[in-house]
Design a protein around this motif. Structure first.
Motif, PDB file in Angstrom:
ATOM      1  N   PHE A 248     -14.047  -5.880  -4.517  1.00 37.58           N
ATOM      2  CA  PHE A 248     -12.735  -5.524  -5.056  1.00 37.58           C
ATOM      3  C   PHE A 248     -12.778  -4.134  -5.681  1.00 37.58           C
ATOM      4  O   PHE A 248     -11.848  -3.339  -5.527  1.00 37.58           O
ATOM      5  CB  PHE A 248     -12.307  -6.557  -6.094  1.00 37.58           C
ATOM      6  N   GLY A 249     -13.865  -3.826  -6.383  1.00 39.68           N
ATOM      7  CA  GLY A 249     -14.001  -2.496  -6.960  1.00 39.68           C
ATOM      8  C   GLY A 249     -14.092  -1.412  -5.903  1.00 39.68           C
ATOM      9  O   GLY A 249     -13.456  -0.354  -6.011  1.00 39.68           O
ATOM     10  N   LEU A 250     -14.876  -1.657  -4.845  1.00 39.89           N
ATOM     11  CA  LEU A 250     -15.031  -0.666  -3.776  1.00 39.89           C
ATOM     12  C   LEU A 250     -13.726  -0.446  -3.018  1.00 39.89           C
ATOM     13  O   LEU A 250     -13.363   0.690  -2.687  1.00 39.89           O
ATOM     14  CB  LEU A 250     -16.137  -1.109  -2.817  1.00 39.89           C
ATOM     15  N   THR A 251     -13.010  -1.533  -2.731  1.00 39.62           N
ATOM     16  CA  THR A 251     -11.746  -1.376  -2.009  1.00 39.62           C
ATOM     17  C   THR A 251     -10.667  -0.753  -2.891  1.00 39.62           C
ATOM     18  O   THR A 251      -9.790  -0.047  -2.392  1.00 39.62           O
ATOM     19  CB  THR A 251     -11.271  -2.740  -1.466  1.00 39.62           C
ATOM     20  N   SER A 252     -10.728  -0.991  -4.203  1.00 41.50           N
ATOM     21  CA  SER A 252      -9.810  -0.300  -5.118  1.00 41.50           C
ATOM     22  C   SER A 252     -10.071   1.200  -5.093  1.00 41.50           C
ATOM     23  O   SER A 252      -9.133   2.008  -5.109  1.00 41.50           O
ATOM     24  CB  SER A 252      -9.973  -0.833  -6.545  1.00 41.50           C
ATOM     25  N   LEU A 253     -11.345   1.565  -5.056  1.00 45.26           N
ATOM     26  CA  LEU A 253     -11.704   2.985  -4.951  1.00 45.26           C
ATOM     27  C   LEU A 253     -11.171   3.566  -3.647  1.00 45.26           C
ATOM     28  O   LEU A 253     -10.643   4.694  -3.619  1.00 45.26           O
ATOM     29  CB  LEU A 253     -13.223   3.141  -5.027  1.00 45.26           C
ATOM     30  N   ALA A 254     -11.289   2.808  -2.555  1.00 45.55           N
ATOM     31  CA  ALA A 254     -10.771   3.270  -1.262  1.00 45.55           C
ATOM     32  C   ALA A 254      -9.257   3.455  -1.313  1.00 45.55           C
ATOM     33  O   ALA A 254      -8.718   4.416  -0.746  1.00 45.55           O
ATOM     34  CB  ALA A 254     -11.158   2.281  -0.170  1.00 45.55           C
ATOM     35  N   CYS A 255      -8.543   2.549  -1.996  1.00 47.19           N
ATOM     36  CA  CYS A 255      -7.100   2.706  -2.155  1.00 47.19           C
ATOM     37  C   CYS A 255      -6.775   3.987  -2.922  1.00 47.19           C
ATOM     38  O   CYS A 255      -5.879   4.753  -2.538  1.00 47.19           O
ATOM     39  CB  CYS A 255      -6.515   1.512  -2.896  1.00 47.19           C
ATOM     40  N   GLY A 256      -7.507   4.213  -4.008  1.00 46.30           N
ATOM     41  CA  GLY A 256      -7.237   5.386  -4.826  1.00 46.30           C
ATOM     42  C   GLY A 256      -7.553   6.703  -4.152  1.00 46.30           C
ATOM     43  O   GLY A 256      -6.985   7.731  -4.521  1.00 46.30           O
ATOM     44  N   LEU A 257      -8.438   6.685  -3.168  1.00 43.06           N
ATOM     45  CA  LEU A 257      -8.830   7.911  -2.464  1.00 43.06           C
ATOM     46  C   LEU A 257      -8.184   8.026  -1.089  1.00 43.06           C
ATOM     47  O   LEU A 257      -8.501   8.957  -0.337  1.00 43.06           O
ATOM     48  CB  LEU A 257     -10.354   7.959  -2.307  1.00 43.06           C
ATOM     49  N   ALA A 258      -7.282   7.113  -0.741  1.00 44.30           N
ATOM     50  CA  ALA A 258      -6.694   7.093   0.598  1.00 44.30           C
ATOM     51  C   ALA A 258      -6.010   8.423   0.915  1.00 44.30           C
ATOM     52  O   ALA A 258      -5.154   8.880   0.149  1.00 44.30           O
ATOM     53  CB  ALA A 258      -5.694   5.950   0.707  1.00 44.30           C
ATOM     54  N   PRO A 259      -6.357   9.045   2.062  1.00 39.22           N
ATOM     55  CA  PRO A 259      -5.779  10.346   2.401  1.00 39.22           C
ATOM     56  C   PRO A 259      -4.378  10.257   3.001  1.00 39.22           C
ATOM     57  O   PRO A 259      -3.650  11.244   3.021  1.00 39.22           O
ATOM     58  CB  PRO A 259      -6.770  10.913   3.429  1.00 39.22           C
ATOM     59  N   ASP A 260      -4.006   9.097   3.530  1.00 44.18           N
ATOM     60  CA  ASP A 260      -2.690   8.946   4.140  1.00 44.18           C
ATOM     61  C   ASP A 260      -2.221   7.509   3.977  1.00 44.18           C
ATOM     62  O   ASP A 260      -2.959   6.637   3.490  1.00 44.18           O
ATOM     63  CB  ASP A 260      -2.722   9.331   5.623  1.00 44.18           C
ATOM     64  N   ALA A 261      -0.989   7.267   4.403  1.00 47.22           N
ATOM     65  CA  ALA A 261      -0.365   5.964   4.158  1.00 47.22           C
ATOM     66  C   ALA A 261      -1.079   4.836   4.889  1.00 47.22           C
ATOM     67  O   ALA A 261      -1.275   3.745   4.335  1.00 47.22           O
ATOM     68  CB  ALA A 261       1.110   6.016   4.563  1.00 47.22           C
ATOM     69  N   TRP A 262      -1.462   5.048   6.140  1.00 50.76           N
ATOM     70  CA  TRP A 262      -2.094   3.967   6.901  1.00 50.76           C
ATOM     71  C   TRP A 262      -3.491   3.656   6.379  1.00 50.76           C
ATOM     72  O   TRP A 262      -3.928   2.501   6.416  1.00 50.76           O
ATOM     73  CB  TRP A 262      -2.129   4.298   8.387  1.00 50.76           C
ATOM     74  N   SER A 263      -4.194   4.670   5.874  1.00 51.19           N
ATOM     75  CA  SER A 263      -5.485   4.401   5.225  1.00 51.19           C
ATOM     76  C   SER A 263      -5.291   3.544   3.985  1.00 51.19           C
ATOM     77  O   SER A 263      -6.091   2.642   3.698  1.00 51.19           O
ATOM     78  CB  SER A 263      -6.171   5.720   4.837  1.00 51.19           C
ATOM     79  N   LEU A 264      -4.210   3.794   3.256  1.00 47.89           N
ATOM     80  CA  LEU A 264      -3.903   2.989   2.070  1.00 47.89           C
ATOM     81  C   LEU A 264      -3.596   1.543   2.469  1.00 47.89           C
ATOM     82  O   LEU A 264      -4.057   0.602   1.814  1.00 47.89           O
ATOM     83  CB  LEU A 264      -2.719   3.602   1.320  1.00 47.89           C
ATOM     84  N   VAL A 265      -2.840   1.358   3.550  1.00 45.08           N
ATOM     85  CA  VAL A 265      -2.515   0.002   4.002  1.00 45.08           C
ATOM     86  C   VAL A 265      -3.791  -0.763   4.356  1.00 45.08           C
ATOM     87  O   VAL A 265      -3.984  -1.914   3.951  1.00 45.08           O
ATOM     88  CB  VAL A 265      -1.562   0.048   5.211  1.00 45.08           C
ATOM     89  N   LEU A 266      -4.685  -0.124   5.101  1.00 48.91           N
ATOM     90  CA  LEU A 266      -5.938  -0.786   5.492  1.00 48.91           C
ATOM     91  C   LEU A 266      -6.793  -1.116   4.272  1.00 48.91           C
ATOM     92  O   LEU A 266      -7.397  -2.194   4.197  1.00 48.91           O
ATOM     93  CB  LEU A 266      -6.718   0.100   6.468  1.00 48.91           C
ATOM     94  N   ALA A 267      -6.848  -0.193   3.325  1.00 49.04           N
ATOM     95  CA  ALA A 267      -7.631  -0.440   2.120  1.00 49.04           C
ATOM     96  C   ALA A 267      -7.022  -1.579   1.302  1.00 49.04           C
ATOM     97  O   ALA A 267      -7.747  -2.387   0.700  1.00 49.04           O
ATOM     98  CB  ALA A 267      -7.711   0.833   1.275  1.00 49.04           C
ATOM     99  N   ARG A 268      -5.704  -1.680   1.303  1.00 48.45           N
ATOM    100  CA  ARG A 268      -5.048  -2.768   0.577  1.00 48.45           C
ATOM    101  C   ARG A 268      -5.347  -4.124   1.224  1.00 48.45           C
ATOM    102  O   ARG A 268      -5.525  -5.126   0.526  1.00 48.45           O
ATOM    103  CB  ARG A 268      -3.538  -2.530   0.538  1.00 48.45           C
ATOM    104  N   VAL A 269      -5.394  -4.157   2.557  1.00 44.44           N
ATOM    105  CA  VAL A 269      -5.747  -5.401   3.245  1.00 44.44           C
ATOM    106  C   VAL A 269      -7.160  -5.828   2.849  1.00 44.44           C
ATOM    107  O   VAL A 269      -7.417  -6.995   2.540  1.00 44.44           O
ATOM    108  CB  VAL A 269      -5.633  -5.227   4.773  1.00 44.44           C
ATOM    109  N   ALA A 270      -8.084  -4.865   2.849  1.00 43.96           N
ATOM    110  CA  ALA A 270      -9.462  -5.173   2.453  1.00 43.96           C
ATOM    111  C   ALA A 270      -9.535  -5.591   0.987  1.00 43.96           C
ATOM    112  O   ALA A 270     -10.324  -6.475   0.613  1.00 43.96           O
ATOM    113  CB  ALA A 270     -10.349  -3.956   2.705  1.00 43.96           C
ATOM    114  N   GLN A 271      -8.712  -4.986   0.160  1.00 44.34           N
ATOM    115  CA  GLN A 271      -8.686  -5.359  -1.260  1.00 44.34           C
ATOM    116  C   GLN A 271      -8.206  -6.795  -1.433  1.00 44.34           C
ATOM    117  O   GLN A 271      -8.751  -7.563  -2.242  1.00 44.34           O
ATOM    118  CB  GLN A 271      -7.766  -4.393  -2.021  1.00 44.34           C
ATOM    119  N   GLY A 272      -7.193  -7.186  -0.656  1.00 43.68           N
ATOM    120  CA  GLY A 272      -6.715  -8.562  -0.708  1.00 43.68           C
ATOM    121  C   GLY A 272      -7.769  -9.556  -0.268  1.00 43.68           C
ATOM    122  O   GLY A 272      -7.923 -10.634  -0.858  1.00 43.68           O
TER     123      GLY A 272
END
Length: 476
Positions: free
Chosen positions: A98-122
């Motif tokens: 959860f911590g690693l995927t939260s970091l990925a969400c916070g560093l997402a370079p574009d919208a689709w990267s954020l969506v994928l990181a959010r799926v992994a966070q869930g």
């Protein structure tokens, strides 16, 4: 792996039974707060995310839905894996992820990267959260369990409101120029603290009779939830294309196939992912039925109010978040008093809470009708305070009722079923009430759309109150 697990003693002696101490309880409650905070924390950040990442409405809804759907789909599996491989191991592993995927969400370079990181966070949250309730069930009893479950319910309810308030504060604070990214990055130091405390204070437990994963049941449960939640969440923004209708049409068939497979496995002595025999427990069955309308109404309300206050009333993220601060404060105060009220009046406090919540919601509806667009914390305060009191008298008690008679050996699957019901209903609330509000706002205007949606939620509160009359009078 199975041989190694099953070769261990089936049931430890009472003297060796693990006990969850105060620090351990704090740690698991901290972990319980994180996923719920993150479900709601993005509501007030969505306009900023859309502007910075040039994301359309459909993609922004995926930022919310991707997390919620992945979380809901995998929760029961997470509970089963904790029973099988050890709840502490899944707890720490899920928290680290959860911590690693939260970091990925916070560093997402574009919208689709954020969506994928959010799926992994869930998905990470789904591995971590079921272990919280299962650990409480396996390491406490009597008054200690009642207190722990009361605190869990209070934490869950408070987290859902606090997430939205925290999101507004973080976006406005723009910490070190991070803007909306801070709503995800804030998780990282919290997770580090949780891992340190968890390694020291959370006891290791597992089911005394670990059971293999039900692969067909897992696949069919995932198919059932996906065919329902994805089209409802994305349909309006995407213009209701053909795939959304085909998906919704497939939902009853997927759900029927899931039930048939699970019932057959239960009857033949195998262990299904969600044992139908579990629903023979009256307290669990009736409590789950109550969680559905409560959670649908709650999540839909939080999403709709966040959008209405920012896009309609013109409030900034801080004011939009703080508008519900009275709800959070009163919820906390009544949650503290809740266990004493339950010990004296039993589950009769739940219908009383529904009445209070309904009155509060009616006052907020009236405020929206009379004061629009000058709507903020002052105008919403009386209704929000009453609603917070009512919610605090319902949610923690219902959580206790649902798990009160679940055997310790099935603590993982029982908690997984309860949280899946709650999370699916939260996602369904955003999808249904959110879609209703956004659709009406284009034809009726923002005020009338908000009033209409609040009245629909009031109907959900009424159904919650009626269902609560069927709860067992006492909590085992």
């Amino acid at each position: 792996m199975t041989e190694t697990i099953t070769s261990r003693p089936v049931r430890p002696s009472p003297s060796a039974s693990p006990v969850l101490g105060g620090l351990g309880l704090f740690t698991v409650l901290l972990a319980a707060a994180l996923p719920l905070i993150d479900f709601f924390i993005v509501n007030v950040a969505l306009p900023t995310i859309g502007a910075e990442l040039s994301a359309g409405e459909a993609v922004l809804e995926l930022v919310v839905a991707g997390y919620g759907v992945a979380y809901a789909v995998l929760l029961v599996l997470g509970g089963r894996l904790g029973d099988l491989f050890g709840r502490r191991r899944l707890f720490l592993g899920g928290m680290a992820a959860f911590g690693l995927t939260s970091l990925a969400c916070g560093l997402a370079p574009d919208a689709w990267s954020l969506v994928l990181a959010r799926v992994a966070q869930g998905a990470s949250a789904a591995a971590m959260l079921p272990q919280v309730l299962a650990t409480i069930q396996a390491t406490t009893s009597g008054p200690r369990r009642a207190k722990a479950m009361g605190l869990y319910g209070a934490t869950a309810g408070l987290s859902m409101v606090a997430g939205q308030i925290l999101g507004g504060l973080l976006v406005a604070a723009d910490v070190a120029g991070t803007g909306w990214r801070s709503v995800f990055l804030v998780n990282v130091p919290v997770v580090v603290l949780g891992l340190i405390l968890g390694a020291r204070a959370v006891p290791d437990t597992r089911s005394p009779r670990p059971e293999p994963v039900d692969v067909p049941g897992t696949v069919l449960l995932a198919a059932s939830l996906l065919t329902l939640l994805v089209p409802l969440t994305e349909g309006r923004a995407a213009g209701w294309p053909l795939w959304t209708w085909l998906s919704l049409a497939a939902f009853p068939f997927a759900a029927a196939a899931f039930y048939a497979v699970e019932r057959r496995a239960d009857r033949t002595g195998r262990t299904p992912l969600v044992p139908p025999s579990l629903f023979a427990i009256v307290s669990l069955r009736r409590g789950l039925l109550l969680i559905v309308p409560f959670s649908i109404g709650f999540s839909g309300f939080m999403f709709v109010v966040a959008v209405a206050l920012q896009q309609g009333a013109g409030l900034g993220p801080v004011d939009a978040g703080l508008a519900l601060a009275p709800l959070a404060v009163v919820f906390f105060l009544f949650s503290v008093a809740g266990p004493r009220l339950v010990s004296r009046y039993g589950t009769r406090v739940v219908p009383a809470g529904a009445v209070l919540q309904g009155l509060g919601l009616a006052l907020m509806t009236l405020a929206a009708w009379r004061s629009w667009p000058d709507l903020g914390m002052v105008e919403l305060l009386p209704g929000a305070a009453l609603a917070g009191a009512g919610q605090a008298l319902q949610l923690p008690v219902v959580f206790r009722v649902v798990l009160s008679e679940v055997p310790a050996a099935r603590a993982g699957v029982g908690s997984g079923v309860m949280i899946t019901t709650q999370q699916s209903s939260l996602a369904l609330g955003v999808a249904t009430l959110g879609t209703l509000f956004l659709s009406l706002s284009t034809s009726l205007g923002m005020r009338d759309a908000l009033v209409t949606t609040l009245l629909v939620q009031l109907a959900a509160v009424a159904s919650t109150g009626l269902l609560s009359l069927r709860l067992p009078r006492t909590v085992a």
